[in-house]
Write a protein that holds these residues in place. Structure first.
Motif, PDB file in Angstrom:
ATOM      1  N   VAL A   1     -49.566  30.841  10.867  1.00 50.55           N
ATOM      2  CA  VAL A   1     -50.067  32.175  10.704  1.00 50.55           C
ATOM      3  C   VAL A   1     -51.124  32.388  11.441  1.00 50.55           C
ATOM      4  O   VAL A   1     -52.223  31.826  11.436  1.00 50.55           O
ATOM      5  CB  VAL A   1     -50.468  32.554   9.048  1.00 50.55           C
ATOM      6  N   ALA A   2     -50.910  33.781  12.274  1.00 45.83           N
ATOM      7  CA  ALA A   2     -51.939  34.072  13.147  1.00 45.83           C
ATOM      8  C   ALA A   2     -52.650  33.077  14.156  1.00 45.83           C
ATOM      9  O   ALA A   2     -53.845  32.956  14.229  1.00 45.83           O
ATOM     10  CB  ALA A   2     -53.282  34.949  12.377  1.00 45.83           C
ATOM     11  N   GLY A   3     -51.754  32.079  14.599  1.00 51.36           N
ATOM     12  CA  GLY A   3     -52.294  30.908  15.270  1.00 51.36           C
ATOM     13  C   GLY A   3     -52.824  29.714  14.472  1.00 51.36           C
ATOM     14  O   GLY A   3     -53.130  28.873  15.248  1.00 51.36           O
ATOM     15  N   GLU A   4     -52.935  29.776  13.326  1.00 53.09           N
ATOM     16  CA  GLU A   4     -53.467  28.676  12.439  1.00 53.09           C
ATOM     17  C   GLU A   4     -52.303  27.779  12.027  1.00 53.09           C
ATOM     18  O   GLU A   4     -51.335  28.336  11.593  1.00 53.09           O
ATOM     19  CB  GLU A   4     -54.341  29.308  11.368  1.00 53.09           C
ATOM     20  N   ILE A   5     -52.460  26.625  12.131  1.00 58.07           N
ATOM     21  CA  ILE A   5     -51.565  25.596  11.638  1.00 58.07           C
ATOM     22  C   ILE A   5     -51.966  25.056  10.515  1.00 58.07           C
ATOM     23  O   ILE A   5     -53.012  24.444  10.557  1.00 58.07           O
ATOM     24  CB  ILE A   5     -51.233  24.712  13.005  1.00 58.07           C
ATOM     25  N   THR A   6     -51.060  24.728   9.472  1.00 62.19           N
ATOM     26  CA  THR A   6     -51.635  24.034   8.300  1.00 62.19           C
ATOM     27  C   THR A   6     -50.449  23.270   8.040  1.00 62.19           C
ATOM     28  O   THR A   6     -49.260  23.688   7.915  1.00 62.19           O
ATOM     29  CB  THR A   6     -51.777  25.024   7.262  1.00 62.19           C
ATOM     30  N   GLU A   7     -50.566  21.831   7.887  1.00 68.40           N
ATOM     31  CA  GLU A   7     -49.473  21.032   7.570  1.00 68.40           C
ATOM     32  C   GLU A   7     -49.096  21.203   5.972  1.00 68.40           C
ATOM     33  O   GLU A   7     -50.165  21.300   5.247  1.00 68.40           O
ATOM     34  CB  GLU A   7     -49.598  19.624   8.028  1.00 68.40           C
ATOM     35  N   GLU A   8     -48.005  21.113   5.602  1.00 66.14           N
ATOM     36  CA  GLU A   8     -47.610  20.953   4.102  1.00 66.14           C
ATOM     37  C   GLU A   8     -46.821  19.917   3.835  1.00 66.14           C
ATOM     38  O   GLU A   8     -45.957  19.351   4.829  1.00 66.14           O
ATOM     39  CB  GLU A   8     -47.087  22.397   3.919  1.00 66.14           C
ATOM     40  N   GLU A   9     -46.964  19.549   2.568  1.00 72.60           N
ATOM     41  CA  GLU A   9     -46.074  18.673   2.043  1.00 72.60           C
ATOM     42  C   GLU A   9     -44.771  18.907   2.004  1.00 72.60           C
ATOM     43  O   GLU A   9     -44.372  20.019   1.751  1.00 72.60           O
ATOM     44  CB  GLU A   9     -46.502  18.172   0.633  1.00 72.60           C
ATOM     45  N   VAL A  10     -43.647  18.026   2.132  1.00 72.40           N
ATOM     46  CA  VAL A  10     -42.239  18.173   1.920  1.00 72.40           C
ATOM     47  C   VAL A  10     -41.763  17.416   0.959  1.00 72.40           C
ATOM     48  O   VAL A  10     -41.966  16.075   0.897  1.00 72.40           O
ATOM     49  CB  VAL A  10     -41.493  17.971   3.236  1.00 72.40           C
TER      50      VAL A  10
ATOM     51  N   ASP B   1     -44.851  26.460  20.693  1.00 73.63           N
ATOM     52  CA  ASP B   1     -44.322  26.603  19.358  1.00 73.63           C
ATOM     53  C   ASP B   1     -45.311  27.737  18.462  1.00 73.63           C
ATOM     54  O   ASP B   1     -44.684  28.614  18.010  1.00 73.63           O
ATOM     55  CB  ASP B   1     -44.399  25.360  18.732  1.00 73.63           C
ATOM     56  N   VAL B   2     -46.439  27.642  18.631  1.00 73.45           N
ATOM     57  CA  VAL B   2     -47.604  28.628  17.944  1.00 73.45           C
ATOM     58  C   VAL B   2     -47.417  29.916  18.527  1.00 73.45           C
ATOM     59  O   VAL B   2     -47.252  30.765  17.669  1.00 73.45           O
ATOM     60  CB  VAL B   2     -48.892  27.815  18.059  1.00 73.45           C
ATOM     61  N   SER B   3     -47.285  30.019  19.569  1.00 71.79           N
ATOM     62  CA  SER B   3     -47.178  31.394  20.385  1.00 71.79           C
ATOM     63  C   SER B   3     -45.780  32.131  19.802  1.00 71.79           C
ATOM     64  O   SER B   3     -45.762  33.424  19.869  1.00 71.79           O
ATOM     65  CB  SER B   3     -47.256  31.306  21.678  1.00 71.79           C
ATOM     66  N   TYR B   4     -44.685  31.302  19.610  1.00 69.11           N
ATOM     67  CA  TYR B   4     -43.570  31.921  19.040  1.00 69.11           C
ATOM     68  C   TYR B   4     -43.407  31.934  17.529  1.00 69.11           C
ATOM     69  O   TYR B   4     -42.252  32.532  17.000  1.00 69.11           O
ATOM     70  CB  TYR B   4     -42.285  31.196  19.608  1.00 69.11           C
TER      71      TYR B   4
END
Length: 139
Positions: A126-135, A92-95
């Motif tokens: 962004v650039a392979g970095e995953i940041t969870e966010e509030e929904v 998923d991150v690579s795509y």
């Protein structure tokens, strides 16, 4: 933070349940530069796989041409996980090539295609970095 209407959330969850045991995928487009998800666009998982999703290249090209003509961009890119948690895999991150998009994952691991609990999470990748966010869901 991702702000999403209850109706759009329900459409994503319904698509994930309908395609289970395969992963579902799609886009929610919105006006360019607005960060407002408005138009639900379910896509076909060309891989037809329970562990992997892939947009059909022809469908994706048509979608981007249509969004360009409507002055839209992909605000949300969503897909489901059918047997694992709602967290981006390495694939998923690579795509993830839309730095402004919200990447929504829905896990149907507990409920399958029936009624029952699902996990619904959003991430920025962004650039392979995953940041969870509030929904935040709104009427």
């Amino acid at each position: 933070m991702l702000t999403l209407s209850n109706a759009l959330r329900d459409q994503i969850v319904a698509h994930a349940r309908a395609d289970h045991p395969d992963e579902a995928c799609g886009v929610i487009a919105g006006p360019a530069g607005s960060d407002r998800p408005e138009r639900f666009i379910p896509m076909l998982n060309a891989a037809r796989s329970p562990t992997f999703y892939e947009f059909d290249s022809g469908d994706l090209l048509r979608l981007y041409k249509e969004m360009d003509a409507r002055d839209e961009e992909p605000v949300v890119i969503y897909h489901s996980h059918t047997a694992t948690e709602a967290y981006p895999s390495r694939t998923d991150v690579s795509y993830a090539n839309e730095p402004n998009a919200h990447y929504v994952l829905v896990s149907t691991a507990e409920s399958g295609n029936g009624e029952g609990p699902v996990s619904f999470r959003s991430f920025r990748i962004v650039a392979g970095e995953i940041t969870e966010e509030e929904v935040r869901f709104v009427p």
